[in-house]
Motif scaffolding. Structure first.
Motif, PDB file in Angstrom:
ATOM      1  N   ARG A   1       4.913  -2.160 -11.038  1.00  0.00           N
ATOM      2  CA  ARG A   1       4.379  -1.065 -10.249  1.00  0.00           C
ATOM      3  C   ARG A   1       5.316   0.138 -10.274  1.00  0.00           C
ATOM      4  NH1 ARG A   1       4.352  -3.239  -5.355  1.00  0.00           N
ATOM      5  NH2 ARG A   1       2.240  -4.053  -5.472  1.00  0.00           N
ATOM      6  N   GLU A   2       6.630  -0.130 -10.307  1.00  0.00           N
ATOM      7  CA  GLU A   2       7.593   0.955 -10.147  1.00  0.00           C
ATOM      8  C   GLU A   2       8.320   1.324 -11.438  1.00  0.00           C
ATOM      9  OE1 GLU A   2      10.132  -0.390  -7.052  1.00  0.00           O
ATOM     10  OE2 GLU A   2       8.533  -0.498  -5.561  1.00  0.00           O
ATOM     11  N   LEU A   3       7.976   0.711 -12.568  1.00  0.00           N
ATOM     12  CA  LEU A   3       8.723   0.957 -13.797  1.00  0.00           C
ATOM     13  C   LEU A   3       7.769   1.132 -14.971  1.00  0.00           C
ATOM     14  CD1 LEU A   3      11.553   1.065 -15.172  1.00  0.00           C
ATOM     15  CD2 LEU A   3      11.299  -1.389 -15.588  1.00  0.00           C
ATOM     16  N   ALA A   4       8.046   2.141 -15.788  1.00  0.00           N
ATOM     17  CA  ALA A   4       7.247   2.380 -16.988  1.00  0.00           C
ATOM     18  C   ALA A   4       8.145   2.911 -18.093  1.00  0.00           C
ATOM     19  CB  ALA A   4       6.121   3.376 -16.704  1.00  0.00           C
TER      20      ALA A   4
ATOM     21  N   ALA B   1       0.830  -1.204   0.000  1.00  0.00           N
ATOM     22  CA  ALA B   1       0.000   0.000   0.000  1.00  0.00           C
ATOM     23  C   ALA B   1       0.864   1.253   0.000  1.00  0.00           C
ATOM     24  CB  ALA B   1      -0.918  -0.014   1.222  1.00  0.00           C
ATOM     25  N   GLU B   2       1.998   1.172   0.707  1.00  0.00           N
ATOM     26  CA  GLU B   2       2.869   2.337   0.823  1.00  0.00           C
ATOM     27  C   GLU B   2       3.485   2.714  -0.522  1.00  0.00           C
ATOM     28  OE1 GLU B   2       6.283   3.682   3.994  1.00  0.00           O
ATOM     29  OE2 GLU B   2       6.352   1.668   3.181  1.00  0.00           O
ATOM     30  N   ARG B   3       3.651   1.730  -1.430  1.00  0.00           N
ATOM     31  CA  ARG B   3       4.345   1.985  -2.675  1.00  0.00           C
ATOM     32  C   ARG B   3       3.397   2.140  -3.859  1.00  0.00           C
ATOM     33  NH1 ARG B   3       7.368   4.051  -4.067  1.00  0.00           N
ATOM     34  NH2 ARG B   3       8.759   2.888  -5.415  1.00  0.00           N
ATOM     35  N   GLN B   4       2.108   2.412  -3.593  1.00  0.00           N
ATOM     36  CA  GLN B   4       1.221   2.702  -4.706  1.00  0.00           C
ATOM     37  C   GLN B   4       1.743   3.921  -5.452  1.00  0.00           C
ATOM     38  OE1 GLN B   4      -1.326   0.785  -5.783  1.00  0.00           O
ATOM     39  NE2 GLN B   4      -0.627  -0.624  -4.191  1.00  0.00           N
ATOM     40  N   VAL B   5       1.758   3.847  -6.787  1.00  0.00           N
ATOM     41  CA  VAL B   5       2.413   4.865  -7.588  1.00  0.00           C
ATOM     42  C   VAL B   5       1.390   5.604  -8.438  1.00  0.00           C
ATOM     43  CG1 VAL B   5       4.146   5.288  -9.358  1.00  0.00           C
ATOM     44  CG2 VAL B   5       4.524   3.504  -7.653  1.00  0.00           C
ATOM     45  N   ASP B   6       1.455   6.911  -8.397  1.00  0.00           N
ATOM     46  CA  ASP B   6       0.590   7.744  -9.219  1.00  0.00           C
ATOM     47  C   ASP B   6       1.095   7.706 -10.660  1.00  0.00           C
ATOM     48  OD1 ASP B   6      -0.935   9.642 -10.437  1.00  0.00           O
ATOM     49  OD2 ASP B   6      -0.375  11.293  -9.123  1.00  0.00           O
ATOM     50  N   PRO B   7       0.303   7.191 -11.611  1.00  0.00           N
ATOM     51  CA  PRO B   7       0.790   7.081 -12.994  1.00  0.00           C
ATOM     52  C   PRO B   7       1.108   8.424 -13.635  1.00  0.00           C
ATOM     53  CG  PRO B   7      -1.564   6.597 -12.864  1.00  0.00           C
ATOM     54  CD  PRO B   7      -1.061   6.664 -11.459  1.00  0.00           C
ATOM     55  N   VAL B   8       0.508   9.498 -13.125  1.00  0.00           N
ATOM     56  CA  VAL B   8       0.790  10.822 -13.684  1.00  0.00           C
ATOM     57  C   VAL B   8       2.261  11.181 -13.497  1.00  0.00           C
ATOM     58  CG1 VAL B   8       0.238  13.284 -13.502  1.00  0.00           C
ATOM     59  CG2 VAL B   8      -1.584  11.578 -13.339  1.00  0.00           C
ATOM     60  N   GLY B   9       2.876  10.661 -12.439  1.00  0.00           N
ATOM     61  CA  GLY B   9       4.277  10.958 -12.177  1.00  0.00           C
ATOM     62  C   GLY B   9       5.204  10.461 -13.270  1.00  0.00           C
ATOM     63  N   PHE B  10       4.873   9.314 -13.877  1.00  0.00           N
ATOM     64  CA  PHE B  10       5.702   8.792 -14.963  1.00  0.00           C
ATOM     65  C   PHE B  10       5.686   9.747 -16.155  1.00  0.00           C
ATOM     66  CE2 PHE B  10       4.543   4.756 -12.777  1.00  0.00           C
ATOM     67  CZ  PHE B  10       5.825   4.295 -12.514  1.00  0.00           C
ATOM     68  N   ALA B  11       4.484  10.169 -16.544  1.00  0.00           N
ATOM     69  CA  ALA B  11       4.359  11.053 -17.706  1.00  0.00           C
ATOM     70  C   ALA B  11       5.003  12.408 -17.445  1.00  0.00           C
ATOM     71  CB  ALA B  11       2.883  11.227 -18.067  1.00  0.00           C
ATOM     72  N   GLY B  12       4.790  12.949 -16.249  1.00  0.00           N
ATOM     73  CA  GLY B  12       5.369  14.249 -15.929  1.00  0.00           C
ATOM     74  C   GLY B  12       6.887  14.215 -15.928  1.00  0.00           C
ATOM     75  N   THR B  13       7.449  13.145 -15.357  1.00  0.00           N
ATOM     76  CA  THR B  13       8.908  13.019 -15.327  1.00  0.00           C
ATOM     77  C   THR B  13       9.470  12.876 -16.730  1.00  0.00           C
ATOM     78  OG1 THR B  13       8.827  11.993 -13.143  1.00  0.00           O
ATOM     79  CG2 THR B  13      10.821  11.630 -14.446  1.00  0.00           C
ATOM     80  N   ALA B  14       8.802  12.090 -17.576  1.00  0.00           N
ATOM     81  CA  ALA B  14       9.276  11.905 -18.947  1.00  0.00           C
ATOM     82  C   ALA B  14       9.233  13.211 -19.731  1.00  0.00           C
ATOM     83  CB  ALA B  14       8.441  10.842 -19.647  1.00  0.00           C
TER      84      ALA B  14
ATOM     85  N   ILE C   1      11.199   6.660 -23.095  1.00  0.00           N
ATOM     86  CA  ILE C   1      11.923   7.108 -21.903  1.00  0.00           C
ATOM     87  C   ILE C   1      11.581   6.198 -20.730  1.00  0.00           C
ATOM     88  CG2 ILE C   1      12.277   9.029 -20.309  1.00  0.00           C
ATOM     89  CD1 ILE C   1      11.634  10.924 -22.561  1.00  0.00           C
ATOM     90  N   PRO C   2      12.568   5.469 -20.187  1.00  0.00           N
ATOM     91  CA  PRO C   2      12.305   4.584 -19.045  1.00  0.00           C
ATOM     92  C   PRO C   2      12.312   5.369 -17.732  1.00  0.00           C
ATOM     93  CG  PRO C   2      14.577   4.332 -19.752  1.00  0.00           C
ATOM     94  CD  PRO C   2      13.955   5.350 -20.675  1.00  0.00           C
ATOM     95  N   VAL C   3      11.242   5.250 -16.976  1.00  0.00           N
ATOM     96  CA  VAL C   3      11.087   6.014 -15.734  1.00  0.00           C
ATOM     97  C   VAL C   3      10.775   5.052 -14.595  1.00  0.00           C
ATOM     98  CG1 VAL C   3       9.809   7.843 -14.552  1.00  0.00           C
ATOM     99  CG2 VAL C   3      10.206   8.000 -17.027  1.00  0.00           C
ATOM    100  N   ARG C   4      11.456   5.247 -13.476  1.00  0.00           N
ATOM    101  CA  ARG C   4      11.216   4.417 -12.301  1.00  0.00           C
ATOM    102  C   ARG C   4      10.720   5.277 -11.141  1.00  0.00           C
ATOM    103  NH1 ARG C   4      13.248  -0.549 -11.520  1.00  0.00           N
ATOM    104  NH2 ARG C   4      15.054  -0.187 -12.861  1.00  0.00           N
ATOM    105  N   SER C   5       9.774   4.727 -10.384  1.00  0.00           N
ATOM    106  CA  SER C   5       9.322   5.367  -9.154  1.00  0.00           C
ATOM    107  C   SER C   5      10.244   4.946  -8.017  1.00  0.00           C
ATOM    108  CB  SER C   5       7.883   4.946  -8.848  1.00  0.00           C
ATOM    109  OG  SER C   5       7.521   5.322  -7.543  1.00  0.00           O
TER     110      SER C   5
ATOM    111  N   GLY D   1       9.851   7.559  -1.475  1.00  0.00           N
ATOM    112  CA  GLY D   1       9.715   8.970  -1.149  1.00  0.00           C
ATOM    113  C   GLY D   1       8.924   9.757  -2.168  1.00  0.00           C
ATOM    114  N   GLY D   2       8.354   9.057  -3.162  1.00  0.00           N
ATOM    115  CA  GLY D   2       7.521   9.732  -4.141  1.00  0.00           C
ATOM    116  C   GLY D   2       8.273  10.360  -5.294  1.00  0.00           C
ATOM    117  N   ARG D   3       9.582  10.103  -5.392  1.00  0.00           N
ATOM    118  CA  ARG D   3      10.374  10.684  -6.477  1.00  0.00           C
ATOM    119  C   ARG D   3      10.370   9.761  -7.687  1.00  0.00           C
ATOM    120  NH1 ARG D   3      16.311  10.393  -7.332  1.00  0.00           N
ATOM    121  NH2 ARG D   3      16.838  11.972  -8.879  1.00  0.00           N
ATOM    122  N   PHE D   4      10.470  10.356  -8.877  1.00  0.00           N
ATOM    123  CA  PHE D   4      10.596   9.604 -10.117  1.00  0.00           C
ATOM    124  C   PHE D   4      11.928   9.954 -10.765  1.00  0.00           C
ATOM    125  CE2 PHE D   4       6.121   9.768  -9.302  1.00  0.00           C
ATOM    126  CZ  PHE D   4       5.605   8.576  -9.787  1.00  0.00           C
ATOM    127  N   ALA D   5      12.528   8.976 -11.456  1.00  0.00           N
ATOM    128  CA  ALA D   5      13.821   9.220 -12.089  1.00  0.00           C
ATOM    129  C   ALA D   5      13.977   8.304 -13.292  1.00  0.00           C
ATOM    130  CB  ALA D   5      14.963   8.984 -11.098  1.00  0.00           C
TER     131      ALA D   5
END
Length: 274
Positions: free
Chosen positions: A91-94, A22-35, A133-137, A140-144
């Protein structure tokens, strides 16, 4: 009363030690924004201001990831980025597919003068590049970015795994097919895939957006079955306007048709463990 107390204790334990899933649920918007941010920084470069690019990429790269594939030559500006697709592999990679509107420049006819006057660059026609663009969550909520972005055509393939990066490669097969794969990637760059794309594959090439300069590395995973399909990892350098080259790493599947190897799938190497 004891049951109620036990329930309260369990609740407190949950607050103190949250469920990791539950703690690592990832907001999919973060992947697109980071990319979007990454594409803006990654596909812009200026040989007269390399430190700015280095600083920008350090901010968006996963710790320990070497993501810069630019050779340090030329100049290019990014005018806009549009997200086409977000493909979640875990869950953590897109892998986020974007289109990047760029303006490349040609080198000045004369070098900069000692007095501080810089020779002007000449802008070339603006164009669109498609990139994966490969993006990982991260915690702490950061994407890279987990790996280098790669130039791709429309309809590039889904996840091909990363076993060739973690298992000892089939050295003999890799060596035997290096020339073939180089020719396949040359065709991928031009977009002329009629005679090199496997039947049923629907991806497009780069349509001349880049020209293959060199296949730097091709390593193939050991044969997994008798399907006639082999999957490997290729690192290439694409030649772009203004003396720039860009290194990209791909996961590639090739298939055997009557003794001829064809390109059946290609996508960016997302890097790191799945």
């Amino acid at each position: 009363m004891l049951v109620g107390a036990a329930s309260m204790i369990d609740s407190v334990r949950t607050w103190l030690r949250p469920d990791p899933i539950a703690e690592r649920q990832v907001d999919p918007v973060g992947f697109a924004g980071t990319a979007t941010v990454a594409a803006t920084d990654y596909f812009a470069w200026d040989q007269e201001d390399k430190p700015s690019r280095t600083t920008a990429l350090d901010r968006i790269a996963e710790p320990g990831a070497d993501i810069d594939g630019w050779n340090g030559a030329g100049k290019q500006r990014v005018d806009g980025v549009a997200v086409l697709d977000v493909n979640r592999f875990a869950r953590e990679l897109a892998v986020v597919t974007v289109q990047v509107h760029v303006i490349p420049f040609t080198k000045p006819a004369a070098p900069s003068q000692p007095g501080g006057l810089k020779a002007s660059w000449t802008a070339l026609p603006a164009r669109w590049l498609t990139a994966a663009i490969p993006v990982r969550s991260l915690p702490g909520g950061r994407f890279a970015l987990s790996g280098r972005p790669a130039l791709v055509g429309q309809g590039h393939s889904a996840d091909l795994g990363n076993d060739a990066a973690t298992e000892p490669p089939d050295a003999d097969f890799s060596a035997d097919t290096t020339v073939v794969v180089s020719k396949l990637l040359t065709a991928y760059g031009t977009g002329d895939l009629e005679f090199v794309r496997a039947a049923g594959a629907g991806f497009l090439g780069l349509d001349g957006a880049a020209e293959l300069a060199e296949l730097d590395e091709w390593r193939v995973a050991p044969k997994a079955d008798n399907s006639g399909v082999r999957i490997g990892t290729a690192t290439v350098r694409w030649r772009l306007p203004g003396d720039a080259t860009l290194a990209c790493t791909y996961r590639i599947a090739i298939s055997d048709r009557d003794g001829i190897w064809l390109l059946s799938a290609i996508t960016v190497d997302a890097g790191g463990p799945r």
